[in-house]
Design an enzyme around this catalytic site. Sequence first.
Site, short mmCIF file in Angstrom:
data_model
loop_
_atom_site.label_atom_id
_atom_site.label_comp_id
_atom_site.label_asym_id
_atom_site.label_seq_id
_atom_site.Cartn_x
_atom_site.Cartn_y
_atom_site.Cartn_z
N GLY A 15 -6.46 4.38 -10.34
CA GLY A 15 -7.82 4.91 -10.35
C GLY A 15 -8.45 4.89 -8.96
N ASP A 16 -9.61 5.53 -8.84
CA ASP A 16 -10.40 5.55 -7.61
C ASP A 16 -9.66 6.15 -6.42
OD1 ASP A 16 -12.39 4.27 -9.07
OD2 ASP A 16 -11.64 2.29 -8.54
N LYS A 19 -10.66 11.36 -6.88
CA LYS A 19 -10.60 12.56 -7.74
C LYS A 19 -11.88 13.38 -7.65
CE LYS A 19 -9.74 9.72 -11.14
NZ LYS A 19 -9.45 8.46 -10.40
N GLY A 20 -13.03 12.69 -7.70
CA GLY A 20 -14.31 13.40 -7.69
C GLY A 20 -14.45 14.27 -6.46
N GLY A 43 -15.95 6.41 -12.26
CA GLY A 43 -16.99 6.54 -11.25
C GLY A 43 -16.43 7.46 -10.18
N HIS A 44 -16.83 8.72 -10.18
CA HIS A 44 -16.27 9.72 -9.27
C HIS A 44 -17.31 10.05 -8.20
CE1 HIS A 44 -13.18 11.12 -12.52
NE2 HIS A 44 -13.10 9.86 -12.23
N THR A 132 -14.37 -2.39 -17.61
CA THR A 132 -15.65 -2.03 -16.99
C THR A 132 -16.83 -2.43 -17.88
OG1 THR A 132 -15.54 0.16 -17.98
CG2 THR A 132 -14.63 -0.07 -15.77
N ARG A 146 -9.88 5.78 -37.36
CA ARG A 146 -10.53 6.81 -38.17
C ARG A 146 -11.89 6.37 -38.71
NH1 ARG A 146 -5.06 7.26 -41.40
NH2 ARG A 146 -5.42 5.04 -41.13
N GLN A 225 -9.60 7.66 -14.37
CA GLN A 225 -8.69 6.53 -14.19
C GLN A 225 -7.43 7.00 -13.42
OE1 GLN A 225 -10.15 6.87 -17.73
NE2 GLN A 225 -11.75 5.97 -16.50
N THR A 302 -18.77 -0.80 -11.35
CA THR A 302 -19.17 -2.20 -11.55
C THR A 302 -19.46 -2.93 -10.24
OG1 THR A 302 -16.84 -2.84 -11.51
CG2 THR A 302 -17.81 -2.41 -13.67
P1 GDP Z 1 -12.42 8.58 -8.02
O1 GDP Z 1 -12.80 7.64 -9.11
O2 GDP Z 1 -10.95 8.89 -8.03
O3 GDP Z 1 -13.25 9.83 -7.98
O4 GDP Z 1 -12.68 7.78 -6.66
P2 GDP Z 1 -13.97 6.88 -6.30
O5 GDP Z 1 -15.13 7.77 -6.04
O6 GDP Z 1 -14.15 5.80 -7.32
O7 GDP Z 1 -13.46 6.15 -5.00
C1 GDP Z 1 -13.10 6.85 -3.86
C2 GDP Z 1 -13.98 6.33 -2.69
O8 GDP Z 1 -13.42 6.73 -1.47
C3 GDP Z 1 -15.39 6.88 -2.70
O9 GDP Z 1 -16.26 5.94 -2.15
C4 GDP Z 1 -15.27 8.11 -1.79
O10 GDP Z 1 -16.51 8.47 -1.19
C5 GDP Z 1 -14.30 7.62 -0.77
N1 GDP Z 1 -13.40 8.62 -0.18
C6 GDP Z 1 -12.83 9.71 -0.77
N2 GDP Z 1 -11.97 10.32 0.08
C7 GDP Z 1 -12.00 9.59 1.21
C8 GDP Z 1 -11.28 9.68 2.45
O11 GDP Z 1 -10.44 10.55 2.66
N3 GDP Z 1 -11.56 8.73 3.39
C9 GDP Z 1 -12.45 7.73 3.20
N4 GDP Z 1 -12.67 6.85 4.18
N5 GDP Z 1 -13.14 7.61 2.04
C10 GDP Z 1 -12.90 8.51 1.06
P1 IMO Z 2 -11.97 6.26 -12.10
O1 IMO Z 2 -12.01 7.48 -12.97
C1 IMO Z 2 -10.42 2.22 -11.53
C2 IMO Z 2 -9.85 -0.19 -15.14
C3 IMO Z 2 -10.74 -1.41 -15.34
C4 IMO Z 2 -9.79 -2.30 -16.12
C5 IMO Z 2 -9.05 -1.31 -17.02
C6 IMO Z 2 -9.63 -1.17 -18.43
O2 IMO Z 2 -13.22 6.04 -11.33
O3 IMO Z 2 -10.74 6.25 -11.25
P2 IMO Z 2 -11.79 -0.01 -19.42
O4 IMO Z 2 -13.24 -0.24 -19.12
O5 IMO Z 2 -11.33 1.38 -19.18
O6 IMO Z 2 -11.39 -0.52 -20.78
O7 IMO Z 2 -11.02 -0.96 -18.37
O8 IMO Z 2 -9.13 -0.05 -16.37
N1 IMO Z 2 -10.57 1.09 -14.93
C7 IMO Z 2 -10.65 1.70 -13.74
N2 IMO Z 2 -10.21 1.34 -12.53
N3 IMO Z 2 -11.03 3.42 -11.70
C8 IMO Z 2 -11.45 3.81 -12.91
O9 IMO Z 2 -11.91 5.05 -13.16
C9 IMO Z 2 -11.31 2.93 -14.01
N4 IMO Z 2 -11.62 2.99 -15.32
C10 IMO Z 2 -11.15 1.86 -15.87
O10 IMO Z 2 -11.12 -1.97 -14.11
O11 IMO Z 2 -8.85 -2.88 -15.24
MG MG Z 3 -13.73 5.78 -9.36
#
Ligand code: GDP
Ligand code: IMO
Ligand code: MG
Length: 425
Positions: A15-16, A19-20, A43-44, A132, A146, A225, A302
Amino acid sequence: MEKERIDVLLGLQWGDEGKGKVVDVLTPRYDVVARFQGGPNAGHTLIFDGRKFVLKSIPSGIFQGDKLNIIGNGMVLDAALFKAEAEALEAAGINLRERLVISKKAHLILPTHRLLDSALEASKGSGKVGTTGRGIGPAYTDKVARTGLRVGDLLRPDFEERFKAAKEAHERTLRSLSYEYDPAPLEKAWREGIDYMRQFRFVDSEHLVAGLMREGKSILCEGAQGTMLDIDFGSYPFVTSSNTICAGACTGLGVAPRNIGKVFGIMKAYCTRVGSGPFPTELFDADGESLSDRGCEFGAVTGRRRRCGWVDLVALRYAVRLNGVTDLILMKSDVLDTFKTIKACVAYRLPDGTETDEFPFDCEGVEPVYEEFQGWLTDLSKVADEDEFPEEFNCYISFIEDYLETPVSIVSVGPDRNQTVLRKK
Ligand code: GDP
Ligand code: IMO
Ligand code: MG
């Protein structure tokens, strides 16, 4: 990209991955953006024109022109959190009610699901998943059992009775866990959220998607995720409760597998994880601190500090194969700018001393085997064209492409929409 196709963008790690940001960048190429699983555990983050938005349940295609955005049937929605998220976008001038539709088959996260999430985690002692806390697991549990309530049930005259029955069942479990709580504030916010949500268009999203395809519209499906958090293939039980892989787009939107075109697999140039569970390349030293600080690695939902480590190509190849990735998107390369040496895990040493490059059933006690690369020691954040990439960075990209047998088509060098390098093929 060809028209009349459904492409999928999803995370390949935990995750993270960013993607957003990339969905927002790619949206102009599509007519529709749709989320297919997860809920407000996501959280995107999107940054453009000096503004920052963090989307949780609303697709990341909401900012780029008048594209249609769909909350798919595979999602779970918390009305209170939806209202807060949507109102913030409306305040920023987004014409949300025109652009966003919600599947009648998406499941509702009830206030008691959120309480159950906390209560079940608290009861697990050292085996906590580190969720989360948004009620995701309990809501999907009810779906599979169900006994869940869906968005479309809000239109039924007996919704209140169904809600009461679900709530009472949850309260019995909460009592059995001796969990102390005050449901009133949560339920008040949730009911306000439900009233607000009723102003949106509830649709049969599978029919809508089929119709859009017949009209020749193109759709980008946005994963939440990451593959290593998938309920079937992730590091179970430290996973989320939905199918985060490409197949999830089929079940979470009603799309036939043969209609899927490109699969964009998104990965950081290193690796992070929030919550508990195995993480073979995790670093506990100054390099790990540096990745965390330079990458601002704190959870968008979080605020938890993300665990950091070197890129894990063993896990990534597993993810690429599970998803049928056609294009890799390499994120946050700029975070590695200051490292003299960069490592990539190419195999795992198992507790019995043997090595494997296949992702194992059990990651307990595996040691990463690394390949080392010379760092580029260059500020990538201002690079706008791949011809300006330093040679060392090109070597790192080529190694990843060869190992994963997939081309890197986009490189992100900073959080802003503009800090994106599209590669020529
Ligand atoms: P997502 O959940 O996959 O949409 O990713 P998140 O938004 O949770 O986490 C990605 C973080 O990295 C965010 O704070 C973005 O603003 C930041 N980010 C995305 N692309 C880049 C990059 O190429 N370089 C840096 N330094 N930050 C980035
Ligand atoms: P995005 O879309 C990173 C993780 C939680 C925990 C596990 C289960 O922003 O990439 P849940 O609340 O889904 O039952 O938690 O999954 N988790 C994530 N980690 N990015 C996320 O979403 C996540 N969504 C859930 O930290 O380990
Ligand atoms: Mg995220």
